[in-house]
Design a protein around this motif. Structure first.
Motif, mmCIF file in Angstrom:
data_model
loop_
_atom_site.group_PDB
_atom_site.id
_atom_site.type_symbol
_atom_site.label_atom_id
_atom_site.label_comp_id
_atom_site.label_asym_id
_atom_site.label_seq_id
_atom_site.Cartn_x
_atom_site.Cartn_y
_atom_site.Cartn_z
ATOM 1 N N THR A 33 67.738 58.707 9.034
ATOM 2 C CA THR A 33 67.135 57.521 9.484
ATOM 3 C C THR A 33 65.632 57.747 9.869
ATOM 4 N N GLU A 34 64.809 56.829 9.553
ATOM 5 C CA GLU A 34 63.420 57.142 9.779
ATOM 6 C C GLU A 34 63.326 56.823 11.319
ATOM 7 N N VAL A 35 62.537 57.908 12.092
ATOM 8 C CA VAL A 35 62.253 57.725 13.330
ATOM 9 C C VAL A 35 61.112 56.880 13.593
ATOM 10 N N LYS A 36 61.103 55.788 14.444
ATOM 11 C CA LYS A 36 60.031 54.875 14.448
ATOM 12 C C LYS A 36 59.273 55.328 15.857
ATOM 13 N N GLU A 37 58.931 56.606 15.972
ATOM 14 C CA GLU A 37 58.126 56.524 17.351
ATOM 15 C C GLU A 37 56.879 57.464 16.893
ATOM 16 N N ILE A 38 56.210 57.426 17.793
ATOM 17 C CA ILE A 38 54.839 58.488 17.772
ATOM 18 C C ILE A 38 54.820 58.960 19.257
ATOM 19 N N THR A 39 54.562 60.166 18.935
ATOM 20 C CA THR A 39 54.355 61.256 20.258
ATOM 21 C C THR A 39 52.908 61.089 20.845
ATOM 22 N N VAL A 40 52.986 60.939 21.956
ATOM 23 C CA VAL A 40 51.472 61.024 22.559
ATOM 24 C C VAL A 40 51.707 62.298 23.459
ATOM 25 N N VAL A 41 50.642 63.129 23.349
ATOM 26 C CA VAL A 41 50.707 64.450 23.901
ATOM 27 C C VAL A 41 49.421 64.629 24.736
ATOM 28 N N ALA A 42 49.604 64.801 26.009
ATOM 29 C CA ALA A 42 48.449 64.991 26.908
ATOM 30 C C ALA A 42 48.378 66.794 27.623
ATOM 31 N N PRO A 43 47.429 67.246 27.035
ATOM 32 C CA PRO A 43 47.493 68.537 27.671
ATOM 33 C C PRO A 43 46.827 68.843 28.918
ATOM 34 N N ARG A 44 46.875 69.956 29.842
ATOM 35 C CA ARG A 44 46.297 70.046 31.003
ATOM 36 C C ARG A 44 46.032 71.686 31.334
ATOM 37 N N LYS A 50 42.407 84.372 41.980
ATOM 38 C CA LYS A 50 43.101 85.273 42.970
ATOM 39 C C LYS A 50 41.774 86.003 43.392
ATOM 40 N N ARG A 51 41.345 86.195 44.711
ATOM 41 C CA ARG A 51 40.224 86.885 45.055
ATOM 42 C C ARG A 51 40.716 88.566 45.435
ATOM 43 N N GLU A 52 40.302 89.232 44.456
ATOM 44 C CA GLU A 52 40.454 90.723 44.654
ATOM 45 C C GLU A 52 39.310 91.563 44.450
ATOM 46 N N GLY A 53 38.920 91.970 45.786
ATOM 47 C CA GLY A 53 37.740 92.526 46.031
ATOM 48 C C GLY A 53 36.399 91.962 45.797
ATOM 49 N N GLY A 54 36.422 90.406 46.332
ATOM 50 C CA GLY A 54 35.479 89.480 46.066
ATOM 51 C C GLY A 54 35.354 88.753 44.737
ATOM 52 N N SER A 55 36.064 89.416 43.378
ATOM 53 C CA SER A 55 36.000 88.713 42.237
ATOM 54 C C SER A 55 36.700 87.159 42.252
ATOM 55 N N VAL A 56 36.204 86.275 41.338
ATOM 56 C CA VAL A 56 36.514 85.108 41.372
ATOM 57 C C VAL A 56 37.015 84.948 39.740
ATOM 58 N N ILE A 57 37.263 85.940 39.040
ATOM 59 C CA ILE A 57 37.619 85.927 37.768
ATOM 60 C C ILE A 57 39.189 85.375 37.646
ATOM 61 N N PRO A 58 39.350 84.392 36.925
ATOM 62 C CA PRO A 58 40.593 83.779 36.840
ATOM 63 C C PRO A 58 41.602 84.831 36.305
ATOM 64 N N LYS A 59 42.696 84.857 37.172
ATOM 65 C CA LYS A 59 43.616 85.983 36.839
ATOM 66 C C LYS A 59 45.026 85.406 36.082
ATOM 67 N N GLU A 60 44.988 84.203 36.294
ATOM 68 C CA GLU A 60 46.007 83.451 35.388
ATOM 69 C C GLU A 60 45.610 82.175 34.830
ATOM 70 N N VAL A 61 46.196 81.872 33.501
ATOM 71 C CA VAL A 61 45.698 80.553 32.919
ATOM 72 C C VAL A 61 47.169 79.634 32.643
ATOM 73 N N ALA A 62 47.359 78.577 33.468
ATOM 74 C CA ALA A 62 48.332 77.936 33.183
ATOM 75 C C ALA A 62 48.072 76.727 32.472
ATOM 76 N N ILE A 63 48.919 76.372 31.319
ATOM 77 C CA ILE A 63 48.704 75.244 30.278
ATOM 78 C C ILE A 63 49.983 74.501 30.577
ATOM 79 N N ALA A 64 49.834 73.292 30.770
ATOM 80 C CA ALA A 64 50.915 72.069 30.856
ATOM 81 C C ALA A 64 50.439 70.921 29.984
ATOM 82 N N LYS A 65 51.683 70.496 29.418
ATOM 83 C CA LYS A 65 51.424 69.283 28.611
ATOM 84 C C LYS A 65 52.621 68.186 29.184
#
Length: 138
Positions: A33-44, A50-65
């Motif tokens: 059967t034909e699926v009659k839906e469209i998926t809307v995707v929102a990423p973030r 984490k400050r280690e020795g005064g650094s502000v470099i990102p240590k972790e990137v979290a991706i969610a949708k």
């Protein structure tokens, strides 16, 4: 409109359901059967710093949708009025999922308005491709 949150590394739930239902229909020897839906995707995307020795470099990137399934089972996509109705449903679903993501990850990117526009544009591109394919079928 069903709403699902999924990690980026996983397949979208809608795709898994479509594959599962199509596979079951093929195994039984019936026409899928034909699926009659469209998926809307929102990423973030968020960056956990984490400050280690005064650094502000990102240590972790979290991706969610977050995704929303928008049904068009009650619409005739050969009619312009119904296409506009579906476009409105898609825009509302995109706004909803983007706002939910913004609440869950307030420091994330992109901004809610940009997220909404991108999610709407992506879903509309899929809709245009779908309607072109429908027009070329015998």
């Amino acid at each position: 409109m069903a709403d699902k949150s999924v990690a980026v590394r996983a397949l979208p739930v809608g795709l898994l359901l479509a594959l599962a239902s199509g596979g079951a229909a093929i195994a039984q020897g019936t026409k899928p059967t034909e699926v009659k839906e469209i998926t809307v995707v929102a990423p973030r995307i968020t960056y956990q710093t984490k400050r280690e020795g005064g650094s502000v470099i990102p240590k972790e990137v979290a991706i969610a949708k977050k995704t929303a399934l928008v049904s068009y089972a009650d619409l005739d996509l050969s009619r312009s009025a119904d296409l506009y109705t579906l476009e409105d449903r898609i825009a509302k679903a995109a706004a909803t999922v983007c706002e939910e993501l913004a609440q869950e990850l307030p420091d994330g990117e992109p901004a809610t308005a940009v997220c909404t526009r991108r999610a709407t544009d992506d879903a509309m591109a899929h809709l245009r491709m779908m309607t072109r394919n429908m027009a070329t079928r015998p």
